[in-house]
Design a protein around this motif. Structure first.
Motif, mmCIF file in Angstrom:
data_model
loop_
_atom_site.group_PDB
_atom_site.id
_atom_site.type_symbol
_atom_site.label_atom_id
_atom_site.label_comp_id
_atom_site.label_asym_id
_atom_site.label_seq_id
_atom_site.Cartn_x
_atom_site.Cartn_y
_atom_site.Cartn_z
ATOM 1 N N GLY A 57 -5.014 -73.079 -49.189
ATOM 2 C CA GLY A 57 -4.642 -71.686 -49.440
ATOM 3 C C GLY A 57 -4.914 -70.822 -48.227
ATOM 4 N N GLN A 58 -3.946 -69.975 -47.868
ATOM 5 C CA GLN A 58 -4.086 -69.078 -46.710
ATOM 6 C C GLN A 58 -3.537 -67.708 -47.086
ATOM 7 O OE1 GLN A 58 -5.378 -69.578 -43.343
ATOM 8 N NE2 GLN A 58 -5.226 -67.368 -43.601
ATOM 9 N N VAL A 59 -4.345 -66.681 -46.896
ATOM 10 C CA VAL A 59 -3.962 -65.303 -47.220
ATOM 11 C C VAL A 59 -3.776 -64.535 -45.916
ATOM 12 C CG1 VAL A 59 -4.592 -63.201 -48.452
ATOM 13 C CG2 VAL A 59 -5.236 -65.430 -49.380
ATOM 14 N N SER A 60 -2.700 -63.790 -45.836
ATOM 15 C CA SER A 60 -2.414 -62.939 -44.682
ATOM 16 C C SER A 60 -1.954 -61.568 -45.165
ATOM 17 C CB SER A 60 -1.341 -63.575 -43.786
ATOM 18 O OG SER A 60 -0.150 -63.787 -44.519
ATOM 19 N N CYS A 61 -1.942 -60.596 -44.271
ATOM 20 C CA CYS A 61 -1.544 -59.232 -44.655
ATOM 21 C C CYS A 61 -0.809 -58.567 -43.497
ATOM 22 C CB CYS A 61 -2.765 -58.402 -45.062
ATOM 23 S SG CYS A 61 -3.938 -58.141 -43.715
ATOM 24 N N GLU A 62 -0.008 -57.573 -43.854
ATOM 25 C CA GLU A 62 0.703 -56.767 -42.863
ATOM 26 C C GLU A 62 1.098 -55.442 -43.503
ATOM 27 O OE1 GLU A 62 4.418 -58.314 -41.594
ATOM 28 O OE2 GLU A 62 5.008 -59.010 -43.589
ATOM 29 N N LEU A 63 1.314 -54.442 -42.659
ATOM 30 C CA LEU A 63 1.726 -53.121 -43.134
ATOM 31 C C LEU A 63 3.246 -53.074 -43.250
ATOM 32 C CD1 LEU A 63 -0.607 -50.762 -41.064
ATOM 33 C CD2 LEU A 63 -0.705 -51.208 -43.530
ATOM 34 N N VAL A 64 3.735 -52.754 -44.461
ATOM 35 C CA VAL A 64 5.167 -52.678 -44.727
ATOM 36 C C VAL A 64 5.445 -51.413 -45.535
ATOM 37 C CG1 VAL A 64 5.477 -55.190 -44.668
ATOM 38 C CG2 VAL A 64 4.943 -54.038 -46.844
ATOM 39 N N ALA A 65 6.703 -51.141 -45.695
ATOM 40 C CA ALA A 65 7.118 -50.008 -46.536
ATOM 41 C C ALA A 65 7.022 -50.413 -48.003
ATOM 42 C CB ALA A 65 8.538 -49.593 -46.189
ATOM 43 N N PRO A 66 6.576 -49.533 -48.889
ATOM 44 C CA PRO A 66 6.445 -49.890 -50.310
ATOM 45 C C PRO A 66 7.800 -49.948 -51.008
ATOM 46 C CG PRO A 66 5.901 -47.589 -50.005
ATOM 47 C CD PRO A 66 6.153 -48.153 -48.626
ATOM 48 N N LYS A 67 7.751 -50.450 -52.229
ATOM 49 C CA LYS A 67 8.967 -50.485 -53.034
ATOM 50 C C LYS A 67 9.325 -49.078 -53.493
ATOM 51 C CE LYS A 67 8.242 -55.201 -54.695
ATOM 52 N NZ LYS A 67 8.089 -56.088 -55.891
ATOM 53 N N MET A 68 10.607 -48.866 -53.754
ATOM 54 C CA MET A 68 11.078 -47.533 -54.110
ATOM 55 C C MET A 68 10.522 -47.077 -55.452
ATOM 56 S SD MET A 68 12.853 -46.588 -51.562
ATOM 57 C CE MET A 68 13.664 -45.169 -52.282
ATOM 58 N N ASN A 69 10.426 -47.992 -56.398
ATOM 59 C CA ASN A 69 9.963 -47.584 -57.731
ATOM 60 C C ASN A 69 8.436 -47.503 -57.820
ATOM 61 O OD1 ASN A 69 9.680 -50.302 -57.351
ATOM 62 N ND2 ASN A 69 10.358 -50.890 -59.407
ATOM 63 N N ARG A 70 7.696 -48.063 -56.824
ATOM 64 C CA ARG A 70 6.237 -48.003 -56.815
ATOM 65 C C ARG A 70 5.768 -47.641 -55.404
ATOM 66 N NH1 ARG A 70 4.638 -53.326 -60.487
ATOM 67 N NH2 ARG A 70 5.635 -52.569 -62.413
ATOM 68 N N PRO A 71 5.855 -46.383 -55.064
ATOM 69 C CA PRO A 71 5.539 -45.975 -53.681
ATOM 70 C C PRO A 71 4.057 -45.991 -53.353
ATOM 71 C CG PRO A 71 6.082 -44.059 -54.988
ATOM 72 C CD PRO A 71 6.318 -45.240 -55.875
ATOM 73 N N THR A 72 3.193 -46.032 -54.355
ATOM 74 C CA THR A 72 1.745 -45.972 -54.098
ATOM 75 C C THR A 72 1.054 -47.307 -54.369
ATOM 76 O OG1 THR A 72 1.325 -45.204 -56.360
ATOM 77 C CG2 THR A 72 1.661 -43.516 -54.646
ATOM 78 N N GLU A 73 1.794 -48.381 -54.482
ATOM 79 C CA GLU A 73 1.199 -49.684 -54.776
ATOM 80 C C GLU A 73 1.555 -50.671 -53.676
ATOM 81 O OE1 GLU A 73 2.225 -51.152 -58.574
ATOM 82 O OE2 GLU A 73 1.429 -49.429 -59.686
ATOM 83 N N GLY A 74 0.581 -51.488 -53.371
ATOM 84 C CA GLY A 74 0.816 -52.544 -52.400
ATOM 85 C C GLY A 74 1.631 -53.682 -53.007
ATOM 86 N N ILE A 75 1.907 -54.673 -52.182
ATOM 87 C CA ILE A 75 2.755 -55.792 -52.594
ATOM 88 C C ILE A 75 1.933 -57.077 -52.530
ATOM 89 C CG2 ILE A 75 4.865 -57.084 -52.096
ATOM 90 C CD1 ILE A 75 5.968 -54.552 -50.759
ATOM 91 N N LEU A 76 2.053 -57.870 -53.569
ATOM 92 C CA LEU A 76 1.371 -59.165 -53.644
ATOM 93 C C LEU A 76 2.438 -60.254 -53.776
ATOM 94 C CD1 LEU A 76 -1.389 -60.597 -53.776
ATOM 95 C CD2 LEU A 76 -1.301 -60.352 -56.269
ATOM 96 N N PHE A 77 2.427 -61.205 -52.845
ATOM 97 C CA PHE A 77 3.471 -62.227 -52.793
ATOM 98 C C PHE A 77 2.827 -63.604 -52.748
ATOM 99 C CE2 PHE A 77 6.330 -65.000 -50.313
ATOM 100 C CZ PHE A 77 7.455 -64.938 -51.113
ATOM 101 N N PHE A 78 3.372 -64.542 -53.537
ATOM 102 C CA PHE A 78 2.868 -65.916 -53.613
ATOM 103 C C PHE A 78 3.982 -66.879 -53.208
ATOM 104 C CE2 PHE A 78 0.249 -63.539 -56.553
ATOM 105 C CZ PHE A 78 -1.028 -64.000 -56.272
ATOM 106 N N ASN A 79 3.582 -67.923 -52.513
ATOM 107 C CA ASN A 79 4.542 -68.942 -52.092
ATOM 108 C C ASN A 79 3.838 -70.295 -52.093
ATOM 109 O OD1 ASN A 79 6.866 -70.190 -51.036
ATOM 110 N ND2 ASN A 79 6.046 -70.036 -48.972
ATOM 111 N N LEU A 80 4.352 -71.211 -52.898
ATOM 112 C CA LEU A 80 3.825 -72.571 -52.978
ATOM 113 C C LEU A 80 4.831 -73.531 -52.362
ATOM 114 C CD1 LEU A 80 1.777 -74.709 -54.011
ATOM 115 C CD2 LEU A 80 3.024 -74.678 -56.189
ATOM 116 N N GLU A 81 4.354 -74.420 -51.493
ATOM 117 C CA GLU A 81 5.212 -75.390 -50.825
ATOM 118 C C GLU A 81 4.753 -76.795 -51.182
ATOM 119 O OE1 GLU A 81 5.381 -74.786 -46.665
ATOM 120 O OE2 GLU A 81 6.293 -72.780 -46.793
#
Length: 419
Positions: A57-81
């Protein structure tokens, strides 16, 4: 490349063992395999070993623009290979049905359950938020991928530290770890998946099925729960019909297992924090010493060999063989020997007879006759052997009666030609 199918004998053996409430690895019905959590040198990197199933497991982060419907919430993304290194049944670069199902289950278990406070990831409302990406790589497949992946994802998120930021007007400053200490994520709860395999249409069930048990199972029930016994998601696959009592029993077992796994994650985090604070060695190279190339290297040790000869003489003197094992040698003739019982060796007697024959031939050769003719009673259909010497022109005619006497005649011939 497809996986090797199970033979009918293996399938029958596994089902018969499950019917007798036995498992091929010696576990009981509700037993998990050994779980080991190891953290890397960087924050947010961990390896989870569930038996022989290994997930990175490896966690990384970066600054991006938020989603239009949730402008004050961060984004959590999962990817399994699922790489072909883990199992020959997986193909790299191609999303299979199993991979899609596992990714959706992880998203429902971790993201939809709001395990992380996404509002704390907001830097500027509507402008910049933190996007947390969790990459999971299956290193070795030995069954129950979803449980190992969920444990690796939760452990990596708990261990991760994002950079600290400051906002002045519209300017956002991101500080390096040397300038400011990284900030941990705000985690509300830790959902863990627990898998139950059913056999014979729900008659028998097993916790944490391995790879061979997954091939012969009829259905699978996955319950995601935290230590507060709050169910985050439930998924049933295989097309089997489960009763309410079966689901309730599985939920009770899952609550106990999730509490144990959560405690294990906390202990691993505490050990890693303690080692980092004391300045000791940490990381995969220290936490996994058995996996290094030089793991089988034996350290050199000094050995004192000064009194080896004395000790060897003492051992030899004390270790005399018993008399009933080694019998005394028996000497039958000069130059011969025999151990144990048996027929005497007549090799010495043959030599004696040949010496006597030589003496008889010597007396015969001293006679005044220049030509020696030895006549033997001839047999029918026998051939005469004539050997001549060019210098002395002595002729010896031999008429052998048998093969045993021919040797004697030839020896006499050589003695005569010598003179």
């Amino acid at each position: 490349m497809r996986e090797t199918p199970l033979s009918n004998c293996e399938r029958a053996f596994l089902l018969q063992a499950i019917t007798e409430r036995k498992r091929i690895d010696g576990r009981q019905t509700y037993d998990y395999r050994n779980i080991k959590i190891s953290f890397g040198t960087e924050y947010g990197c961990c390896i989870v070993e569930l038996g022989k199933t290994r997930v990175l497991g490896q966690v990384s982060c970066e600054l991006v623009a938020p989603k239009m419907n949730r402008p004050t919430e961060g984004i959590l993304f999962f990817n399994l290979e699922l790489s072909s290194m883990a199992s020959p049944a997986f193909e790299s670069g191609r999303s299979s049905e199993l991979l899609v199902k596992l990714n959706r289950l992880l998203e429902r278990c971790l993201r939809n359950s709001k395990c992380i406070d996404t509002e704390s990831l907001c830097v500027q409302a509507g402008e910049k938020v933190w996007q947390i990406r969790v990459d999971l790589h299956l290193l070795n497949h030995e069954g129950n991928i979803i449980d190992a992946a969920s444990i690796a994802a939760v452990a990596a998120l708990c261990h991760f530290r994002r950079p600290d930021v400051s906002v002045q007007g519209e300017e956002v400053t991101v500080y390096s770890p040397e300038e400011r200490d990284p900030v941990p994520l705000s985690i509300h709860h830790m959902p863990i998946c627990v898998s139950f395999a059913f056999f014979q249409q729900g008659t028998f069930l097993l916790v944490d099925p391995n790879e061979r048990e997954e091939r012969v199972m009829d259905g699978l029930l996955v319950i995601a729960m935290n230590k507060h016994r709050e169910i985050c998601t439930i998924q049933s696959s295989g097309g089997i019909m489960l009763l309410k009592d079966q689901v309730l029993r599985c939920s009770k077992v899952a609550g106990v297992k999730v509490a144990e796994i959560t405690e294990l994650i906390h202990k691993a985090m505490e050990n890693d924090r303690k080692v980092r604070k004391e300045g000791g060695k940490f990381g995969f190279a220290e936490s996994l010493p058995d996996q290094k190339i030089t793991a089988l290297k034996i350290e050199k040790s000094l050995v004192d060999t000064s009194d080896v000869e004395v000790k060897a003489e003492e051992i030899i003197s004390k270790s005399e063989p018993p008399s009933d094992v080694v019998s005394k040698p028996v000497v039958w003739a000069a130059g011969t020997a025999q151990i144990g019982e048996g027929i005497g060796n007549a090799w010495g007697e043959l030599e004696m007879s040949e010496d006597e024959e030589d003496e008889d031939v010597d007396t015969a050769s001293t006679s005044p006759e220049s030509h020696t003719v030895l006549e033997k009673p001839a047999k029918k259909n026998s051939e005469d052997i004539i050997i001549s010497d060019s210098e002395e022109e002595d002729v010896v005619i031999l008429q052998p009666e048998s093969l045993a006497k021919s040797r004697y005649c030839i020896r006499v011939m050589h003695i005569v030609l010598k003179f």
